[in-house]
Motif scaffolding. Structure first.
Motif, PDB file in Angstrom:
ATOM      1  N   GLY A   9       0.777  -1.224   0.000  1.00 20.20           N
ATOM      2  CA  GLY A   9       0.000   0.000   0.000  1.00 20.20           C
ATOM      3  C   GLY A   9       0.812   1.279   0.000  1.00 20.20           C
ATOM      4  N   ARG A  10       2.083   1.229  -0.349  1.00 16.01           N
ATOM      5  CA  ARG A  10       2.946   2.404  -0.238  1.00 16.01           C
ATOM      6  C   ARG A  10       2.997   3.259  -1.499  1.00 16.01           C
ATOM      7  NH1 ARG A  10       6.925   2.304   4.201  1.00 16.01           N
ATOM      8  NH2 ARG A  10       6.318   0.601   5.524  1.00 16.01           N
ATOM      9  N   SER A  11       2.673   2.727  -2.657  1.00 15.77           N
ATOM     10  CA  SER A  11       2.901   3.492  -3.880  1.00 15.77           C
ATOM     11  C   SER A  11       2.059   4.759  -3.952  1.00 15.77           C
ATOM     12  CB  SER A  11       2.643   2.623  -5.101  1.00 15.77           C
ATOM     13  OG  SER A  11       1.277   2.276  -5.157  1.00 15.77           O
ATOM     14  N   SER A  12       0.813   4.699  -3.563  1.00 14.12           N
ATOM     15  CA  SER A  12      -0.062   5.857  -3.698  1.00 14.12           C
ATOM     16  C   SER A  12       0.141   6.889  -2.592  1.00 14.12           C
ATOM     17  CB  SER A  12      -1.525   5.419  -3.727  1.00 14.12           C
ATOM     18  OG  SER A  12      -1.871   4.816  -2.506  1.00 14.12           O
ATOM     19  N   VAL A  13       0.925   6.566  -1.582  1.00 16.04           N
ATOM     20  CA  VAL A  13       1.109   7.494  -0.459  1.00 16.04           C
ATOM     21  C   VAL A  13       2.550   7.998  -0.333  1.00 16.04           C
ATOM     22  CG1 VAL A  13      -0.816   6.543   0.851  1.00 16.04           C
ATOM     23  CG2 VAL A  13       1.480   5.639   1.221  1.00 16.04           C
ATOM     24  N   ALA A  14       3.401   7.605  -1.247  1.00 12.10           N
ATOM     25  CA  ALA A  14       4.793   8.028  -1.177  1.00 12.10           C
ATOM     26  C   ALA A  14       4.881   9.549  -1.170  1.00 12.10           C
ATOM     27  CB  ALA A  14       5.574   7.458  -2.349  1.00 12.10           C
ATOM     28  N   GLY A  15       5.642  10.082  -0.228  1.00 13.36           N
ATOM     29  CA  GLY A  15       5.824  11.517  -0.134  1.00 13.36           C
ATOM     30  C   GLY A  15       4.721  12.254   0.609  1.00 13.36           C
ATOM     31  N   ARG A  16       3.727  11.541   1.085  1.00 16.83           N
ATOM     32  CA  ARG A  16       2.615  12.174   1.795  1.00 16.83           C
ATOM     33  C   ARG A  16       2.991  12.442   3.248  1.00 16.83           C
ATOM     34  NH1 ARG A  16      -2.601  12.123  -1.003  1.00 16.83           N
ATOM     35  NH2 ARG A  16      -1.956  11.649  -3.129  1.00 16.83           N
ATOM     36  N   ILE A  17       2.394  13.488   3.806  1.00 18.37           N
ATOM     37  CA  ILE A  17       2.614  13.864   5.202  1.00 18.37           C
ATOM     38  C   ILE A  17       1.255  14.044   5.861  1.00 18.37           C
ATOM     39  CG2 ILE A  17       3.560  15.613   6.757  1.00 18.37           C
ATOM     40  CD1 ILE A  17       5.536  16.313   4.486  1.00 18.37           C
ATOM     41  N   ALA A  18       1.104  13.516   7.073  1.00 18.87           N
ATOM     42  CA  ALA A  18      -0.144  13.674   7.816  1.00 18.87           C
ATOM     43  C   ALA A  18       0.133  14.327   9.157  1.00 18.87           C
ATOM     44  CB  ALA A  18      -0.798  12.305   8.045  1.00 18.87           C
ATOM     45  N   LEU A  19      -0.620  15.374   9.454  1.00 15.94           N
ATOM     46  CA  LEU A  19      -0.586  16.004  10.771  1.00 15.94           C
ATOM     47  C   LEU A  19      -1.737  15.419  11.562  1.00 15.94           C
ATOM     48  CD1 LEU A  19       0.246  18.131  12.889  1.00 15.94           C
ATOM     49  CD2 LEU A  19      -1.213  19.759  11.661  1.00 15.94           C
ATOM     50  N   ILE A  31      -4.164   6.084  14.778  1.00 13.63           N
ATOM     51  CA  ILE A  31      -4.234   6.663  13.436  1.00 13.63           C
ATOM     52  C   ILE A  31      -2.824   6.992  12.952  1.00 13.63           C
ATOM     53  CG2 ILE A  31      -4.942   8.724  12.144  1.00 13.63           C
ATOM     54  CD1 ILE A  31      -7.556   8.602  13.887  1.00 13.63           C
ATOM     55  N   SER A  32      -2.022   7.592  13.815  1.00  7.06           N
ATOM     56  CA  SER A  32      -0.630   7.901  13.466  1.00  7.06           C
ATOM     57  C   SER A  32       0.122   6.639  13.096  1.00  7.06           C
ATOM     58  CB  SER A  32       0.078   8.591  14.638  1.00  7.06           C
ATOM     59  OG  SER A  32      -0.541   9.803  14.943  1.00  7.06           O
ATOM     60  N   ARG A  33      -0.054   5.623  13.883  1.00  8.78           N
ATOM     61  CA  ARG A  33       0.631   4.353  13.667  1.00  8.78           C
ATOM     62  C   ARG A  33       0.224   3.724  12.336  1.00  8.78           C
ATOM     63  NH1 ARG A  33      -0.686  -0.770  14.788  1.00  8.78           N
ATOM     64  NH2 ARG A  33       1.042  -2.186  15.116  1.00  8.78           N
ATOM     65  N   GLN A  34      -1.067   3.664  12.082  1.00  6.36           N
ATOM     66  CA  GLN A  34      -1.549   3.038  10.845  1.00  6.36           C
ATOM     67  C   GLN A  34      -1.109   3.820   9.611  1.00  6.36           C
ATOM     68  OE1 GLN A  34      -2.998   0.037  10.506  1.00  6.36           O
ATOM     69  NE2 GLN A  34      -2.729  -0.203  12.720  1.00  6.36           N
ATOM     70  N   LEU A  35      -1.175   5.143   9.667  1.00 11.91           N
ATOM     71  CA  LEU A  35      -0.710   5.954   8.543  1.00 11.91           C
ATOM     72  C   LEU A  35       0.780   5.748   8.319  1.00 11.91           C
ATOM     73  CD1 LEU A  35      -2.638   9.285   9.201  1.00 11.91           C
ATOM     74  CD2 LEU A  35      -3.075   7.638   7.365  1.00 11.91           C
ATOM     75  N   GLY A  36       1.539   5.742   9.403  1.00 12.10           N
ATOM     76  CA  GLY A  36       2.983   5.535   9.306  1.00 12.10           C
ATOM     77  C   GLY A  36       3.346   4.185   8.723  1.00 12.10           C
ATOM     78  N   LEU A  37       2.618   3.158   9.104  1.00 13.58           N
ATOM     79  CA  LEU A  37       2.887   1.828   8.575  1.00 13.58           C
ATOM     80  C   LEU A  37       2.585   1.734   7.081  1.00 13.58           C
ATOM     81  CD1 LEU A  37       1.565  -0.373  11.525  1.00 13.58           C
ATOM     82  CD2 LEU A  37       3.957   0.011  10.848  1.00 13.58           C
ATOM     83  N   LYS A  38       1.767   2.649   6.579  1.00 13.52           N
ATOM     84  CA  LYS A  38       1.483   2.694   5.143  1.00 13.52           C
ATOM     85  C   LYS A  38       2.515   3.528   4.385  1.00 13.52           C
ATOM     86  CE  LYS A  38      -3.465   1.942   5.394  1.00 13.52           C
ATOM     87  NZ  LYS A  38      -3.482   0.667   4.691  1.00 13.52           N
ATOM     88  N   GLY A  39       3.490   4.103   5.113  1.00 11.97           N
ATOM     89  CA  GLY A  39       4.546   4.859   4.472  1.00 11.97           C
ATOM     90  C   GLY A  39       4.352   6.362   4.490  1.00 11.97           C
ATOM     91  N   ILE A  40       3.336   6.837   5.173  1.00 10.53           N
ATOM     92  CA  ILE A  40       3.079   8.270   5.277  1.00 10.53           C
ATOM     93  C   ILE A  40       3.915   8.829   6.423  1.00 10.53           C
ATOM     94  CG2 ILE A  40       1.308   9.998   5.805  1.00 10.53           C
ATOM     95  CD1 ILE A  40      -0.724   8.033   4.528  1.00 10.53           C
ATOM     96  N   THR A  41       4.571   9.962   6.194  1.00  9.47           N
ATOM     97  CA  THR A  41       5.306  10.640   7.259  1.00  9.47           C
ATOM     98  C   THR A  41       4.288  11.230   8.223  1.00  9.47           C
ATOM     99  OG1 THR A  41       7.176  11.141   5.840  1.00  9.47           O
ATOM    100  CG2 THR A  41       6.894  12.530   7.793  1.00  9.47           C
ATOM    101  N   VAL A  42       4.479  10.990   9.510  1.00 10.63           N
ATOM    102  CA  VAL A  42       3.538  11.441  10.529  1.00 10.63           C
ATOM    103  C   VAL A  42       4.109  12.618  11.307  1.00 10.63           C
ATOM    104  CG1 VAL A  42       2.326  10.774  12.653  1.00 10.63           C
ATOM    105  CG2 VAL A  42       2.523   9.148  10.759  1.00 10.63           C
TER     106      VAL A  42
END
Length: 83
Positions: A9-19, A31-42
């Motif tokens: 699930g990392r290709s579509s989220v590469a380079g994404r950042i979530a606050l 939520i932070s953990r799950q987003l991070g595990l998908k490759g999103i910078t938290v």
């Protein structure tokens, strides 16, 4: 997209950042953990600096790219201070 990219699930989220507000506990942390595990910078928003440091340490221990900011959404000064 390659099959391995679809599976993790990392290709579509590469380079994404979530606050994420309230990132130091409960739903905010998960939520932070799950987003991070998908490759999103938290960016972990917490009201206290020490809570943010602890949260980031926990997330980084799981291989997540995480950073913290002091953020209290009820205090305009902390919102305005965001980069």
């Amino acid at each position: 997209m390659h099959q391995d990219e679809r599976e993790n699930g990392r290709s579509s989220v590469a380079g994404r950042i979530a606050l994420v507000t309230g990132a130091n506990r409960g739903l905010g942390f998960e939520i932070s953990r799950q987003l991070g595990l998908k490759g999103i910078t938290v960016i972990a928003g917490t009201r206290q600096g020490a809570d943010g440091v602890n949260t980031v340490d926990r997330l980084k221990n799981e291989g997540i790219d995480a950073h913290s900011v002091i953020l209290d959404v009820t205090a305009p000064s902390t919102v305005e201070a965001l980069p």
